[in-house]
Scaffold this motif. Sequence first.
Motif, PDB file in Angstrom:
ATOM      1  N   LEU A  78     -52.370-117.496 -71.848  1.00 10.96           N
ATOM      2  CA  LEU A  78     -53.103-117.603 -70.590  1.00 10.96           C
ATOM      3  C   LEU A  78     -54.578-117.915 -70.838  1.00 10.96           C
ATOM      4  O   LEU A  78     -55.176-118.721 -70.128  1.00 10.96           O
ATOM      5  N   VAL A  79     -55.158-117.277 -71.856  1.00  8.59           N
ATOM      6  CA  VAL A  79     -56.570-117.500 -72.164  1.00  8.59           C
ATOM      7  C   VAL A  79     -56.812-118.953 -72.552  1.00  8.59           C
ATOM      8  O   VAL A  79     -57.738-119.607 -72.049  1.00  8.59           O
ATOM      9  N   GLN A  80     -55.980-119.494 -73.429  1.00  6.40           N
ATOM     10  CA  GLN A  80     -56.183-120.864 -73.891  1.00  6.40           C
ATOM     11  C   GLN A  80     -55.944-121.872 -72.770  1.00  6.40           C
ATOM     12  O   GLN A  80     -56.619-122.913 -72.709  1.00  6.40           O
ATOM     13  N   THR A  81     -55.002-121.567 -71.878  1.00  2.00           N
ATOM     14  CA  THR A  81     -54.789-122.440 -70.725  1.00  2.00           C
ATOM     15  C   THR A  81     -56.016-122.452 -69.838  1.00  2.00           C
ATOM     16  O   THR A  81     -56.448-123.496 -69.347  1.00  2.00           O
ATOM     17  N   ARG A  82     -56.593-121.278 -69.641  1.00  2.00           N
ATOM     18  CA  ARG A  82     -57.801-121.197 -68.817  1.00  2.00           C
ATOM     19  C   ARG A  82     -58.963-121.933 -69.456  1.00  2.00           C
ATOM     20  O   ARG A  82     -59.730-122.635 -68.798  1.00  2.00           O
ATOM     21  N   MET A  83     -59.125-121.796 -70.756  1.00  2.00           N
ATOM     22  CA  MET A  83     -60.210-122.492 -71.445  1.00  2.00           C
ATOM     23  C   MET A  83     -60.044-124.010 -71.348  1.00  2.00           C
ATOM     24  O   MET A  83     -61.021-124.749 -71.207  1.00  2.00           O
ATOM     25  N   ALA A  84     -58.785-124.464 -71.435  1.00  2.00           N
ATOM     26  CA  ALA A  84     -58.524-125.907 -71.364  1.00  2.00           C
ATOM     27  C   ALA A  84     -58.934-126.472 -70.017  1.00  2.00           C
ATOM     28  O   ALA A  84     -59.352-127.633 -69.922  1.00  2.00           O
ATOM     29  N   ARG A  85     -58.840-125.662 -68.962  1.00  2.00           N
ATOM     30  CA  ARG A  85     -59.227-126.129 -67.633  1.00  2.00           C
ATOM     31  C   ARG A  85     -60.701-126.508 -67.575  1.00  2.00           C
ATOM     32  O   ARG A  85     -61.103-127.379 -66.797  1.00  2.00           O
TER      33      ARG A  85
END
Length: 271
Positions: free
Chosen positions: A137-144
């Motif tokens: 979830l963290v990496q998905t958020r950072m990618a945004r």
Amino acid sequence: MDRKPVDPAWKHFGKILRSHRERLNLRQIDVAGTMGVVGSYYSAWETGRRKVDEKFVNALDKNLKAGGRIAEAWQKAQSQIKSPLRFAELPELEGNATQLREFNPWVLSGLLQTEDYARAVFQDSFPGMPPHGIEELVQTRMARQKILRDDSRPLVFIILAQAVLHQQVGGRGAGLLQDQRRRVLQEMESGKVRVQILPHDTGHHYGNGGPFRLYTFADEPPVASAEYMTGEVVISNKDRHQECVTTFGLLQGEAHSESASLRIVQELVGR
């Protein structure tokens, strides 16, 4: 009666499908014939109203000479649909928007979060989730957040409840929160986002319904999305969307100006 909402993931996949077809100067009926389906069936793929079955993916990629890009886009859409938690993780909406408006009374906007802050927020929100799930979830958020680095980034307007700037998360203490404040200040001073702070003593609490976002596009009708505990729902109904627009306008009226909000964050950071 409203039609069933189109999932943003499949709508975006349909756009990719259409772009490859048009690049070859083919009609929808031409591609439908090579795929062994009727024209209306294929048309529903391009609008996102019908999910493309996996058995068609490789053939579509080959017939449209996509070099694997259609198959890759299908996998991306599929993984997004399967994700049990879709908190503000609607990158296709954000990536295509010309303007993005967001209100959050609980935590900092995902577009402004540091990696440590995002991790702490997810750990607080999902205490039973294993570490690898939190990291995903963290990496998905950072990618945004890459949309803030793009030259073609949308105009981003964010209203934050003042309490968010004082609320510690993850049991990490004041240090993490101060690092997060610095990140907010950095984005405000860079001009990449326009932030207004809703004071804690405002006489009206128009945003008690929770976090929501408004998306404006160059060539499509605007939509909204509203966050809830385990996901996010896209709001395409015109009346419901207008309610969100009205609420955002009322919140802006109650919030500090951008310049006053900047001074508040500067004082918190100690600058």
